[in-house]
Design a protein around this motif. Structure first.
Motif, PDB file in Angstrom:
ATOM      1  N   SER A  27      -4.218   1.568  11.896  1.00  0.00           N
ATOM      2  CA  SER A  27      -2.785   1.735  12.160  1.00  0.00           C
ATOM      3  C   SER A  27      -2.496   3.105  12.758  1.00  0.00           C
ATOM      4  CB  SER A  27      -1.983   1.547  10.869  1.00  0.00           C
ATOM      5  OG  SER A  27      -2.140   0.240  10.364  1.00  0.00           O
ATOM      6  N   LEU A  28      -3.161   4.133  12.233  1.00  0.00           N
ATOM      7  CA  LEU A  28      -2.988   5.475  12.786  1.00  0.00           C
ATOM      8  C   LEU A  28      -3.487   5.550  14.229  1.00  0.00           C
ATOM      9  CD1 LEU A  28      -4.036   7.691   9.738  1.00  0.00           C
ATOM     10  CD2 LEU A  28      -1.753   7.476  10.715  1.00  0.00           C
ATOM     11  N   MET A  29      -4.614   4.880  14.500  1.00  0.00           N
ATOM     12  CA  MET A  29      -5.150   4.870  15.862  1.00  0.00           C
ATOM     13  C   MET A  29      -4.169   4.188  16.820  1.00  0.00           C
ATOM     14  SD  MET A  29      -9.175   3.907  15.290  1.00  0.00           S
ATOM     15  CE  MET A  29     -10.066   4.515  13.867  1.00  0.00           C
ATOM     16  N   VAL A  30      -3.633   3.033  16.405  1.00  0.00           N
ATOM     17  CA  VAL A  30      -2.691   2.293  17.251  1.00  0.00           C
ATOM     18  C   VAL A  30      -1.428   3.117  17.482  1.00  0.00           C
ATOM     19  CG1 VAL A  30      -1.203   0.253  17.351  1.00  0.00           C
ATOM     20  CG2 VAL A  30      -3.569   0.029  16.574  1.00  0.00           C
ATOM     21  N   MET A  31      -0.921   3.751  16.432  1.00  0.00           N
ATOM     22  CA  MET A  31       0.282   4.563  16.549  1.00  0.00           C
ATOM     23  C   MET A  31       0.074   5.719  17.534  1.00  0.00           C
ATOM     24  SD  MET A  31       2.471   6.319  13.457  1.00  0.00           S
ATOM     25  CE  MET A  31       1.091   7.375  12.972  1.00  0.00           C
ATOM     26  N   ARG A  32      -1.073   6.370  17.439  1.00  0.00           N
ATOM     27  CA  ARG A  32      -1.367   7.469  18.360  1.00  0.00           C
ATOM     28  C   ARG A  32      -1.498   6.967  19.796  1.00  0.00           C
ATOM     29  NH1 ARG A  32      -5.841   9.591  14.153  1.00  0.00           N
ATOM     30  NH2 ARG A  32      -4.441  10.686  12.718  1.00  0.00           N
ATOM     31  N   GLY A 175     -19.239   1.278   9.295  1.00  0.00           N
ATOM     32  CA  GLY A 175     -18.762   1.910  10.522  1.00  0.00           C
ATOM     33  C   GLY A 175     -17.241   1.959  10.590  1.00  0.00           C
ATOM     34  N   LEU A 176     -16.591   0.858  10.230  1.00  0.00           N
ATOM     35  CA  LEU A 176     -15.122   0.809  10.260  1.00  0.00           C
ATOM     36  C   LEU A 176     -14.513   1.777   9.256  1.00  0.00           C
ATOM     37  CD1 LEU A 176     -14.520  -3.040  10.627  1.00  0.00           C
ATOM     38  CD2 LEU A 176     -14.082  -1.270  12.348  1.00  0.00           C
ATOM     39  N   ILE A 177     -15.113   1.874   8.069  1.00  0.00           N
ATOM     40  CA  ILE A 177     -14.615   2.808   7.057  1.00  0.00           C
ATOM     41  C   ILE A 177     -14.752   4.249   7.546  1.00  0.00           C
ATOM     42  CG2 ILE A 177     -15.066   3.780   4.773  1.00  0.00           C
ATOM     43  CD1 ILE A 177     -13.635   1.220   4.501  1.00  0.00           C
ATOM     44  N   ILE A 178     -15.895   4.562   8.157  1.00  0.00           N
ATOM     45  CA  ILE A 178     -16.129   5.930   8.635  1.00  0.00           C
ATOM     46  C   ILE A 178     -15.156   6.287   9.756  1.00  0.00           C
ATOM     47  CG2 ILE A 178     -17.794   7.414   9.831  1.00  0.00           C
ATOM     48  CD1 ILE A 178     -19.972   5.804   8.259  1.00  0.00           C
ATOM     49  N   PHE A 179     -14.952   5.372  10.706  1.00  0.00           N
ATOM     50  CA  PHE A 179     -14.005   5.638  11.781  1.00  0.00           C
ATOM     51  C   PHE A 179     -12.578   5.732  11.240  1.00  0.00           C
ATOM     52  CE2 PHE A 179     -17.377   4.375  14.744  1.00  0.00           C
ATOM     53  CZ  PHE A 179     -17.182   5.307  15.749  1.00  0.00           C
ATOM     54  N   SER A 180     -12.251   4.927  10.231  1.00  0.00           N
ATOM     55  CA  SER A 180     -10.927   4.999   9.624  1.00  0.00           C
ATOM     56  C   SER A 180     -10.725   6.337   8.923  1.00  0.00           C
ATOM     57  CB  SER A 180     -10.730   3.849   8.623  1.00  0.00           C
ATOM     58  OG  SER A 180     -10.761   2.600   9.275  1.00  0.00           O
ATOM     59  N   ALA A 181     -11.735   6.782   8.175  1.00  0.00           N
ATOM     60  CA  ALA A 181     -11.655   8.080   7.507  1.00  0.00           C
ATOM     61  C   ALA A 181     -11.562   9.207   8.529  1.00  0.00           C
ATOM     62  CB  ALA A 181     -12.870   8.280   6.607  1.00  0.00           C
ATOM     63  N   THR A 182     -12.301   9.057   9.628  1.00  0.00           N
ATOM     64  CA  THR A 182     -12.244  10.053  10.701  1.00  0.00           C
ATOM     65  C   THR A 182     -10.840  10.126  11.292  1.00  0.00           C
ATOM     66  OG1 THR A 182     -14.565   9.672  11.245  1.00  0.00           O
ATOM     67  CG2 THR A 182     -13.224  10.720  12.932  1.00  0.00           C
ATOM     68  N   SER A 183     -10.199   8.962  11.448  1.00  0.00           N
ATOM     69  CA  SER A 183      -8.831   8.921  11.958  1.00  0.00           C
ATOM     70  C   SER A 183      -7.847   9.527  10.967  1.00  0.00           C
ATOM     71  CB  SER A 183      -8.439   7.474  12.260  1.00  0.00           C
ATOM     72  OG  SER A 183      -7.075   7.373  12.610  1.00  0.00           O
ATOM     73  N   ILE A 184      -8.007   9.197   9.685  1.00  0.00           N
ATOM     74  CA  ILE A 184      -7.084   9.678   8.659  1.00  0.00           C
ATOM     75  C   ILE A 184      -7.156  11.195   8.509  1.00  0.00           C
ATOM     76  CG2 ILE A 184      -6.585   9.636   6.169  1.00  0.00           C
ATOM     77  CD1 ILE A 184      -7.572   6.676   6.228  1.00  0.00           C
ATOM     78  N   PHE A 185      -8.364  11.742   8.475  1.00  0.00           N
ATOM     79  CA  PHE A 185      -8.551  13.176   8.240  1.00  0.00           C
ATOM     80  C   PHE A 185      -8.701  13.979   9.525  1.00  0.00           C
ATOM     81  CE2 PHE A 185     -10.312  11.133   4.360  1.00  0.00           C
ATOM     82  CZ  PHE A 185      -9.381  11.627   3.461  1.00  0.00           C
ATOM     83  N   LYS A 186      -8.596  13.300  10.679  1.00  0.00           N
ATOM     84  CA  LYS A 186      -8.667  13.942  11.989  1.00  0.00           C
ATOM     85  C   LYS A 186      -9.962  14.746  12.156  1.00  0.00           C
ATOM     86  CE  LYS A 186      -3.695  14.204  12.850  1.00  0.00           C
ATOM     87  NZ  LYS A 186      -2.547  15.080  13.210  1.00  0.00           N
ATOM     88  N   LEU A 187     -11.075  14.160  11.720  1.00  0.00           N
ATOM     89  CA  LEU A 187     -12.373  14.792  11.918  1.00  0.00           C
ATOM     90  C   LEU A 187     -12.787  14.657  13.381  1.00  0.00           C
ATOM     91  CD1 LEU A 187     -14.180  13.424   8.728  1.00  0.00           C
ATOM     92  CD2 LEU A 187     -13.096  15.663   9.028  1.00  0.00           C
ATOM     93  N   GLU A 188     -13.556  15.605  13.845  1.00  0.00           N
ATOM     94  CA  GLU A 188     -13.919  15.619  15.264  1.00  0.00           C
ATOM     95  C   GLU A 188     -15.045  14.637  15.552  1.00  0.00           C
ATOM     96  OE1 GLU A 188     -15.958  18.872  18.123  1.00  0.00           O
ATOM     97  OE2 GLU A 188     -13.959  19.424  17.397  1.00  0.00           O
ATOM     98  N   VAL A 189     -14.875  13.845  16.608  1.00  0.00           N
ATOM     99  CA  VAL A 189     -15.893  12.895  17.046  1.00  0.00           C
ATOM    100  C   VAL A 189     -16.684  13.536  18.180  1.00  0.00           C
ATOM    101  CG1 VAL A 189     -16.317  10.604  18.016  1.00  0.00           C
ATOM    102  CG2 VAL A 189     -14.436  10.940  16.394  1.00  0.00           C
TER     103      VAL A 189
END
Length: 299
Positions: A27-32, A175-189
């Motif tokens: 949801s955060l990814m879509v919103m952004r 993978g989905l959990i990690i990408f979701s956590a990355t989105s939530i905490f704004k970790l650098e990819v």
């Protein structure tokens, strides 16, 4: 022998937990995306751009950090770079990440910041071109696809197709959990993120194989009606070993997060999230899925 904890029967509970985290991240990814913002916090490895690592002459408190960041943004405004990422890594060092710049602009930008903040020491200056960033994105995606296909083939040959499918679904979940956590905490990819992701997939699949091996021993000579109970027994038998391994690994990673410095901090945070997710998925996602698939396709 009866199992003490019903992992398989609680599959809907595990699914609710996982889907909640994944939906928040997506949801955060879509919103952004609809706000014309980067979907994830891509590093210059993938986007291309410049980074400046500066050491200021004076240490900064929380209030002065805010003032300093505002002053840097003001200095960058004349170059249309006011939306660049700016963050302190400790009390007197700051990182600035911008889009790709012309060579003559970097000196002008540093001079503009120097005029605003006073003199500082330039510790590091990096540049990656946009074309290199796109190439790295494609290579990273191909590596992930290749690794996933290789793991599916390996597990299918070692066990059977239902085991392989359950393991790959669990890896997809990780993978989905990690990408979701990355989105939530704004970790650098970045490239380090891909290295952490592949490390996590390897760790998770190793844990899953150990559990699957115990399950196979019990279900190989049984009817499909007993698979759920035997899967629970196998999980309870391997639970202590699985948790001990994960906790020991997490202790090392947490030590690196606290004392390892900024350079490896985000890499270790992603590893910590992955260790927790991988352990959880091996016990609560892969095994219940296997029990369901095995009833449909008995050996």
């Amino acid at each position: 022998m009866k199992s003490s904890f019903k992992f398989v029967e609680k599959k809907n509970f595990w699914l609710t937990i996982s889907m909640s985290i994944i939906l928040i991240g997506l949801s955060l990814m879509v919103m952004r995306f609809f706000q014309n913002q980067p979907v994830l916090n891509y590093g210059i490895d993938f986007l291309g751009g410049n980074t400046f690592h500066l050491k200021l002459n004076e240490t900064a408190s929380i209030d002065t950090k805010t003032t300093t960041i505002a002053a840097i943004r003001t200095a960058l405004t004349e170059f249309n770079l006011e939306n660049s990422q700016i963050q302190f890594v400790n009390q007197d060092e700051v990182y600035i990440k911008t889009i790709a710049l012309e060579k003559n602009q970097t000196s002008q930008i540093l001079n503009s910041i120097r005029n605003t903040l006073g003199n500082f020491e330039e510790l590091e200056r990096d540049f990656i071109g946009p074309s290199i960033g796109k190439s790295l994105q494609k290579q990273a995606l191909l590596i992930i696809i290749f690794v996933s296909a290789a793991l599916l083939l390996y597990i299918t040959l070692r066990f059977q197709l239902s085991f392989g499918l359950a393991a790959i679904i669990a890896l997809l979940h990780d993978g989905l959990i990690i990408f979701s956590a990355t989105s939530i905490f704004k970790l650098e990819v970045n490239i380090a993120f891909i290295a952490a992701l592949l490390t996590i997939l390897g760790y998770s699949i190793n844990d899953t194989i150990v559990i699957f091996d115990r399950i196979r021993e019990r279900v190989s000579n049984t009817t499909s009606d007993e698979v759920v109970e035997l899967t629970n027994i196998s999980l309870n038998e391997t639970l202590k070993r699985t948790l001990n391994t994960s906790v020991t690994t997490l202790l090392v990673i947490m030590t690196l997060i606290i004392f390892g410095g900024r350079t490896i901090q985000e890499f270790c945070i992603i590893l910590a999230i992955g260790i927790i997710t991988g352990t959880y998925s091996s016990l609560c996602i892969a095994s219940p899925i296997l029990a369901k698939l095995y009833k449909k396709s008995p050996a």
